[in-house]
Motif scaffolding. Structure first.
Motif, PDB file in Angstrom:
ATOM      1  N   ASP A  25       2.746 -11.523  -8.808  1.00  0.00           N
ATOM      2  CA  ASP A  25       2.831 -11.697  -7.357  1.00  0.00           C
ATOM      3  C   ASP A  25       3.306 -10.438  -6.635  1.00  0.00           C
ATOM      4  N   HIS A  26       3.663  -9.405  -7.376  1.00  0.00           N
ATOM      5  CA  HIS A  26       4.155  -8.175  -6.755  1.00  0.00           C
ATOM      6  C   HIS A  26       3.015  -7.474  -6.009  1.00  0.00           C
ATOM      7  N   GLU A  27       3.339  -6.960  -4.842  1.00  0.00           N
ATOM      8  CA  GLU A  27       2.303  -6.364  -3.981  1.00  0.00           C
ATOM      9  C   GLU A  27       1.639  -5.159  -4.632  1.00  0.00           C
ATOM     10  N   GLU A  28       2.396  -4.394  -5.410  1.00  0.00           N
ATOM     11  CA  GLU A  28       1.850  -3.174  -6.011  1.00  0.00           C
ATOM     12  C   GLU A  28       1.635  -3.326  -7.521  1.00  0.00           C
ATOM     13  N   GLU A  72      -9.669 -10.975  -8.985  1.00  0.00           N
ATOM     14  CA  GLU A  72     -10.017  -9.981  -7.965  1.00  0.00           C
ATOM     15  C   GLU A  72     -11.505 -10.104  -7.694  1.00  0.00           C
TER      16      GLU A  72
END
Length: 879
Positions: free
Chosen positions: A426-429, A520
């Motif tokens: 869930d981390h943005e990066e 993705e």
């Protein structure tokens, strides 16, 4: 931290620990204040070892280029560098006792430069009246400086004022090393054999000789390293083949460390446990490093170097050396370096393995043991290449932080590294698998037919070892296609599907990858079309045209969906003649700046379409005016031909003179090309080359006397024409864009000269010569038995004929050109109007060519006075 090089009775080893939480490789490299560098073998330095210096405290290396003018600060941790200008030919570096300043001898500028290390800036300069070589810091604001070229003095100067406090005169140039307290000075001579070493003590600014060596220490001194704590000097010289060891107090020879030919460098470890030497062959094909234990003088290691060394620095922790001139860092033994997952990485997938690399150093060791642990659990490592090791995970890792530790052991060294990474989908990066368009390119146009739709998948780890299950699918316009790995694509993880029967027009493709912790997707568009093309040109390829070409036409098939032509560029014979065009239906016409005359012309067109493509075509065609010739018979007893497309007048008066023929051709550069033919009576005519040459020489003199300035650019050349001697030559007008080629034919049977002259602009001269050659070759002179001629002959001499040809005819022709140019403002640019041959009495403005009425003093067209101004030479044509 380094555990050091163990002395006798212990195992010789290095223990290296590297801790990483990011991708940076951490390691400090430091030398003692008087540690050594290497003489610049390129010939720019004669200063032994002092152009490279490693800070004893900071992770910085300082380097001056003796054949340049800069100082480089190199961070030995990050390998980042910074350069400042200090002056020409810097030779030697030393550091102040407080570690804040650098003192640099700048030989080419006769000065000592003082640099603030923290500010990376020159703070002051000490001007000298000599060229400095070696500089070393002495006691209490004192500097020792040797001279490079001017004299043999070693000076003691005040480091603030530059005042010379004392000097010592020793022959030859000298390299200096000062003790940590600055009160003892080692001096080695350069350029003499055998090597000579002196030791001086300095008290109250006075030099006192303490010791001289009385030994044969070899020749060709290269470098020295001084161990002040243990009273040892190590000398590297070309001969003998090893390092000489001297006692500092007595300068007696106390040891010898054997190497191969030829030693060039030496460096001492900061703890004095080891000394390193470098040798290389005279042929520069071999270069090796040797490592000696200073206590036992035993050679503990030797290895070849991968580069020819010009600089050499040894780190304080004994883990690496710097080799120059590129200051390349090399480890002594093997080092473990993290690979995947990268240190500090945040992952959006579950890795299936961890990997690390093993970087071999200068000394190559076999690995005795390797262990890898993940979160404290040991995993087995598999060697997948010469330097890469992979440890597969037997079970998926949970989300959160994970730690990896790698330990490698070899015969002489132990190295370990540890790093951590995080799994957080869930981390943005977060790093995760990616998918992106591969073909067609987004926004591109594709030809009608079956089409491969492809997407590139980016996996964070090797595809062959990535076992986090994933799937890929591709759609076009919402319809799912059968997707598979495309093995035909080189070097890529590409998945493809084939789409058939796609209609012309726009389409949208979508690709998606799914894996255990996420997905993705990407989408892109393309257009299926029939591409536009050039279908026809006029004049066509290899066409033969008998008239000038003023327009080029290009016909285009706009394709489907129809494209639009945004701009057109046309070049003829390599020159851009027009940009832009006008269109009717599917044909584009480009109007030329000037008509194309006789000759072969090559045309290139580039038509830029609104769909991002350019339609191009290159072709050639020929313009010829000699495809059809007409023969004329003149009463003066000869036949001659002229192009049927030219305007031909027989017995025309020009400027009051009667000319046999005036042939008017195409107009180029606002000049009407023409060929005139005239005969003249001359009782002196001889059918002899010498006669023709004399007439030619006298004619040029007469032209010069009349103020008519021309330059002969070809000829004279003698040949035979219609069974008579002939001569040809070519002239250019000096001040006007006119070029003329003339042929004179001597006919002694009729006491006459026949003159034929082609006049044109300089730019069109060459292409008209095929016409002129055809006219000349067609001349046939009738045979004559004698008696009175049955036809009239002119009674002017050769000079009059030349001036009529060069002046009178051209004035009239140019006037005609200007009248035509003036009329073109009111008429079609392709109409041609010639004056009547009966208009013998008319006159013209020499500026614009307009006809003048009798007695006019001002031109009714341009308003200028009819008398020529100073810049118009009498008899010259207006241009």
């Amino acid at each position: 931290m380094a555990q050091g090089w163990f002395l006798p009775g212990r195992v010789f080893s290095i223990a290296i620990m590297v801790t990483l939480s990011s991708s940076a490789f951490v390691g400090l490299t430091m030398l003692t204040g008087n540690a050594s560098g290497l003489i610049n073998q390129s010939g720019g330095s004669v200063n032994g070892n002092q152009e490279i210096f490693v800070d004893p405290v900071r992770p910085l290396l300082y380097y001056v280029d003796p054949i340049g003018s800069t100082l480089t600060f190199l961070n030995t941790t990050t390998n980042e560098s910074e350069i400042i200008w200090i002056g020409a030919a810097p030779m030697s570096i030393d550091i102040s006792h407080d570690g804040l300043l650098l003192y640099i001898s700048v030989s080419g500028s006769n000065k000592i430069v003082v640099v603030d290390i923290n500010d990376r800036a020159v703070v002051r300069e000490i001007s000298l009246d000599f060229s400095p070589l070696s500089v070393r810091v002495g006691d209490s604001e004192r500097l020792y400086v040797s001279c490079a070229f001017d004299d043999s003095l070693i000076r003691l100067i005040n480091s603030t004022t530059g005042e010379v406090l004392n000097s010592l005169d020793l022959p030859y140039m000298r390299v200096l090393e000062a003790s940590p307290d600055g009160r003892s000075l080692i001096i080695v001579s350069l350029g003499i054999s055998p090597i000579k070493v002196h030791r001086y003590t300095v008290n109250n600014d006075v030099f006192h000789l303490s010791a001289n060596d009385d030994h044969d220490l070899g020749s060709n001194f290269r470098q020295m390293a001084v161990d002040w704590e243990n009273d040892r000097i190590y000398l590297a010289s070309g001969v003998p083949y090893g390092l000489e060891v001297l006692s500092i107090p007595t300068l007696d020879r106390v040891g010898f460390l054997e190497m191969e030919p030829h030693p060039v460098a030496v460096a001492l470890a900061s703890d004095s446990s080891v000394v390193c030497g470098i040798r290389r062959s005279l042929a520069l094909s071999e270069c090796d490093i040797y490592i000696f234990n200073t206590t036992t003088e035993e050679r503990v290691a030797a290895a070849p170097l991968p580069t020819q060394v010009e600089l050499f620095a040894l780190s304080n922790d004994l883990q690496c050396v710097y080799l120059g001139p590129e200051l390349r860092r090399m480890n002594f033994g093997p080092v473990a370096v993290p690979d995947l997952p990268a240190p500090g990485a945040v992952l959006g997938y579950c890795p299936s393995y961890v990997s690390h690399n093993v970087e071999q150093g200068i000394i190559t060791y076999a690995l005795d043991r390797m262990s890898i642990t993940i979160d404290g659990s040991t995993v087995e490592a598999l060697r997948v290449s010469d330097y890469r090791y992979v440890a597969a995970l037997s079970a998926p890792l949970s989300t959160g932080s994970h730690n990896v530790t790698v330990v490698i052991e070899s015969l002489f060294s132990t190295s370990w590294c540890n790093w951590s990474f995080v799994i957080d989908p869930d981390h943005e990066e977060a790093i995760r698998p990616t998918i992106s368009p591969y073909s067609p390119i987004d926004g591109s146009d594709m030809a009608v037919g079956a089409l491969k739709i492809s997407a590139r998948v980016g996996l964070p780890q090797d595809p062959s070892l990535f076992n986090d299950s994933y799937s890929v699918n591709i759609e076009v316009d919402g319809i799912r296609l059968q997707t598979e790995l495309d093995l035909d694509v080189w070097g890529g993880n590409v998945f493809s599907a084939t789409a058939t029967d796609l209609a012309t027009g726009a389409h949208v493709a979508t690709a998606r990858i799914d894996w255990s912790l996420g997905n993705e997707s990407c989408s892109w568009s393309f257009t299926i079309r029939i591409y536009p093309s050039i279908t026809a040109v006029s004049p066509g390829d290899d066409a033969l045209w008998l008239t000038e070409v003023s327009r080029i036409s290009i016909t285009v098939d706009f394709g489907e969906p129809a494209a639009a032509i945004e701009s057109t560029e046309l070049s003829v014979d390599g020159e851009t003649v027009q940009q832009g065009s006008f269109q009717y239906d599917d044909t584009y016409e480009v109007a030329l700046l000037r008509p194309l005359g006789v000759g072969v012309h090559t045309v290139s067109v580039a038509m830029h379409a609104d769909i991002g493509i350019t339609l191009t075509k290159t072709w050639s065609f020929e313009v010829s005016c000699v495809a059809s010739m007409k023969t004329y018979t003149h009463p003066n007893g000869y036949n001659i031909s002229a192009p049927t497309t030219w305007d031909v007048n027989m017995d025309e008066k020009v400027e009051g003179e009667l000319l046999d023929f005036v042939m008017r051709g195409p107009m180029y550069d606002s000049f009407l090309s023409n060929i005139i033919v005239a005969t003249e009576t001359n009782s002196r005519v001889e059918e002899d080359n010498d006669y023709l040459r004399a007439e030619y020489d006298q004619g040029l003199l007469d032209l010069d006397d009349a103020g008519i300035e021309v330059t002969v650019v070809d000829g004279p050349r003698f040949f035979e024409l219609s069974a008579h001697p002939a001569m040809e030559f070519t002239v250019e007008w000096d001040y006007y864009d006119i070029k003329q080629r003339a042929v004179l034919v001597a006919d002694e049977s009729r006491d006459r000269l026949i003159s034929i002259m082609c006049s044109s602009s300089k730019g069109s001269h060459d292409q008209l010569q095929v016409v002129f050659d055809t006219v000349i070759d067609s001349l046939v002179i009738e045979s004559y038995e004698g008696g009175d001629p049955a036809f009239p002959l002119g009674e002017y001499d050769f000079f009059q004929l030349v001036t009529i040809a060069v002046i009178g005819a051209i004035v009239a022709v140019v006037v005609v050109v200007l009248i035509i140019s003036s009329r073109r403002a009111r008429q079609s640019p392709f109409d041609t109007v010639h004056p009547s041959r009966d208009e013998e009495g008319m006159s013209f403005c020499i500026y614009c060519g307009a006809q003048l009425t009798g007695g006019s003093s001002v031109c009714p067209n341009c308003g200028r006075g009819v008398e020529p101004s100073d810049d118009k030479k009498e008899g010259m044509p207006p241009v």
